[in-house]
Design a protein around this motif. Sequence first.
Motif: not given
Length: 170
Positions: A61-81, A143-145
């Motif tokens: 698993q890879v995990s990172f927190t990033t903002e996206t153009i589709w969300t209001d706040t930073p989100q933590e995403f995780s999953g396989p590459t 992606f880790p935008y």
Amino acid sequence: MTNLATRRNFILYVKYATLFTAVAKPRFALALDEEPLLRVTSISDKISSVFTDSMLLDLPQVSFTTETIWTDTPQEFSGPTLRSVLKTAGLAFPARDLKLSALNDYSVTCPADLIGENAPIIANRRNGNPFDIRKKGPLWLVFPYESSVLYRTETIYSLSIWHLSEISVL
């Protein structure tokens, strides 16, 4: 759910289960109580794999927190590459581009040179939890935008496909 929808879901489940077990590596077993989430096929359809949520969780698993153009706040995403899913499906690092398809029939072509070691990921967890269709799940190519200006382009945004359901090598 109507009988027709139930029957269709069962037929799809059996189809994917059959496809997966024909090419499965011994360490994977398709759980009968889990729906397939992702299908990966080669250009010739000779290699086809199906992944459930638990199978994706079994991969590194890879995990990172990033903002996206589709969300209001930073989100933590995780999953396989994406790369590790392709490798697990029996596909070497693709020298060819990929077609990424969503449940809503949206599709996009991903150039092979944009598939890195650690990005993109096929996120199956958002803020530590599975997420459903209403929240752009259950799978989202992310992606880790914030980590690089290279990840903040129209091309990358168009590849950030939510409701991801199928990957095909072109």
